[in-house]
Write a protein that holds these residues in place. Structure first.
Motif, PDB file in Angstrom:
ATOM      1  N   UNK A 157       0.869  -1.177   0.000  1.00  0.00           N
ATOM      2  CA  UNK A 157       0.000   0.000   0.000  1.00  0.00           C
ATOM      3  C   UNK A 157       0.903   1.222   0.000  1.00  0.00           C
ATOM      4  N   UNK A 158       0.615   2.182  -0.902  1.00  0.00           N
ATOM      5  CA  UNK A 158       1.547   3.297  -1.059  1.00  0.00           C
ATOM      6  C   UNK A 158       0.843   4.541  -1.600  1.00  0.00           C
ATOM      7  N   UNK A 159       1.402   5.710  -1.233  1.00  0.00           N
ATOM      8  CA  UNK A 159       1.027   6.989  -1.839  1.00  0.00           C
ATOM      9  C   UNK A 159      -0.478   7.263  -1.747  1.00  0.00           C
ATOM     10  N   UNK A 193       4.622  12.748   6.099  1.00  0.00           N
ATOM     11  CA  UNK A 193       4.423  14.065   6.708  1.00  0.00           C
ATOM     12  C   UNK A 193       3.022  14.615   6.486  1.00  0.00           C
ATOM     13  N   UNK A 194       2.423  14.348   5.320  1.00  0.00           N
ATOM     14  CA  UNK A 194       1.168  14.993   4.918  1.00  0.00           C
ATOM     15  C   UNK A 194      -0.013  14.145   5.378  1.00  0.00           C
ATOM     16  N   UNK A 195      -0.489  14.408   6.616  1.00  0.00           N
ATOM     17  CA  UNK A 195      -1.533  13.590   7.219  1.00  0.00           C
ATOM     18  C   UNK A 195      -2.758  14.424   7.565  1.00  0.00           C
ATOM     19  N   UNK A 196      -3.932  13.844   7.333  1.00  0.00           N
ATOM     20  CA  UNK A 196      -5.156  14.417   7.898  1.00  0.00           C
ATOM     21  C   UNK A 196      -5.262  14.031   9.368  1.00  0.00           C
ATOM     22  N   UNK A 227       2.337   9.844   0.826  1.00  0.00           N
ATOM     23  CA  UNK A 227       0.885   9.997   0.981  1.00  0.00           C
ATOM     24  C   UNK A 227       0.482  11.451   1.116  1.00  0.00           C
ATOM     25  N   UNK A 228      -0.792  11.710   0.825  1.00  0.00           N
ATOM     26  CA  UNK A 228      -1.338  13.059   0.952  1.00  0.00           C
ATOM     27  C   UNK A 228      -2.643  12.996   1.731  1.00  0.00           C
ATOM     28  N   UNK A 229      -2.719  13.787   2.780  1.00  0.00           N
ATOM     29  CA  UNK A 229      -3.889  13.901   3.664  1.00  0.00           C
ATOM     30  C   UNK A 229      -4.484  12.527   4.003  1.00  0.00           C
TER      31      UNK A 229
END
Length: 331
Positions: A209-211, A263-266, A237-239
């Motif tokens: 699982x990625x990106x 780094x980019x987490x919701x 990953x993004x949000x």
């Protein structure tokens, strides 16, 4: 110990017999007479292997099997088609694993393959660019029966695999990759790389699982989950949210996986969440052990490896955790 993130898994060709043997016994491929294989219409994109009859439309091949058991061999190429299985036991099998690509066409506003027969098997297929107005566009929508997915790739869609609830059903995923999936754009909530309803059992092995592009990588309401020997690479990953979310709790095991939080987490508060939405299933027998979890290079924060809302878990074993990670937190 070398803690480098493993390189992305990509489906690779395997011999026919070995590939089918590894699709664990939920759906067994029917024996295919050698004469039928020789007789296949190689000019047709979809061939029912048992009879050698070829079809230009995938739905026609599915309908030809009907309530029986059969295998549809899918030719290499880009396929702008979809199909709905309403009965029978069907194997959707790529003639050349990784070269048959279902691109952007959904049936019933749901998925490229909508499955509600007795059972189904998918091997060697690629699903991409699945989008529908309710933001639940998936490569595969399982609505009834068992499903085994092997050596397949889901990418650049709202969801990879989405299932309804069927408390007698099993979902098995092996040697498959989920890339750039998920979204929280819809008013009804987030879509995820894999999202299952209340199934009897979900097993995920040897997969990547990625990106992620929103939601969780795996969200499962199944009574039992077994997730092992897989990687969850959130570095790009993004949000995104959790790596694994078991919102109603579960038994089973999460073992020998790699986790990297980007780094980019919701929501970065945990890697694995248990029973955050209630206690539908007993979580006392859920074991989490042998995993490697860490933050991506350059990410400096504090977070929790397993967050448990059930208060029932007793099976947090030895896991290798990087800087900033707390082993367990009861919430």
């Amino acid at each position: 110990m070398n803690h480098a993130v493993p390189s992305p898994y990509r489906p690779t060709a395997v011999p026919f017999a070995r590939g089918m043997a590894l699709a664990v016994g939920v759906v067994a491929m029917a024996a295919i007479p050698a004469a039928a294989l020789i007789a296949q219409d190689r000019a047709a994109p979809y061939t029912v292997a048992q009879t050698g009859q070829g079809f230009d439309r995938l739905q026609d091949a599915v309908d030809a099997i009907g309530d029986a058991r059969g295998t549809i061999t899918i030719a290499p190429g880009r396929h702008s088609q979809c199909a709905v299985q309403t009965s029978g036991t069907i194997s959707f099998f790529a003639a050349d694993p990784g070269s048959a690509i279902f691109d952007g066409v959904t049936c019933e506003g749901k998925a490229a393959l909508v499955l509600r027969g007795r059972s189904a098997e998918i091997s060697g297929l690629v699903f991409e660019n699945m989008r529908v107005p309710d933001f639940n566009g998936a490569g595969v929508r399982l609505e009834a029966g068992n499903l085994t997915v092997t050596q397949s790739w889901f990418r650049d869609s709202q969801q990879g695999i989405l299932t309804a609830s069927d408390t007698s059903a099993q979902l098995i995923i092996d040697r498959s990759t989920f890339t750039r999936l998920g979204t929280c754009e819809g008013a009804g909530g987030c879509a995820h790389s894999v999202y299952t309803g209340d199934l009897a059992h979900v097993r995920i092995t040897n997969s990547r699982f990625e990106q992620g592009r929103g939601g969780h990588y795996v969200k499962s309401r199944a009574a039992r989950v077994d997730i092992s020997a897989s990687s969850f690479d959130d570095a790009a990953g993004r949000v995104t949210n959790y790596m694994i979310d078991l919102p109603g709790g579960a038994s089973g095991q999460i073992s020998n996986n790699w986790f990297v939080q980007g780094a980019d987490k919701e929501n970065y508060s945990a890697f694995i969440a248990v029973a955050a939405e209630g206690r539908s299933h007993d979580s006392a027998a859920l074991m989490v052990t042998g995993n490697d979890a860490r933050l991506a290079p350059g990410v400096d924060r504090n977070t929790v490896f397993v967050a448990d809302w059930s208060g029932e878990m007793g099976g947090i074993g030895e896991n290798t955790l990087g800087s900033g990670l707390t082993r367990y937190e009861r919430r």
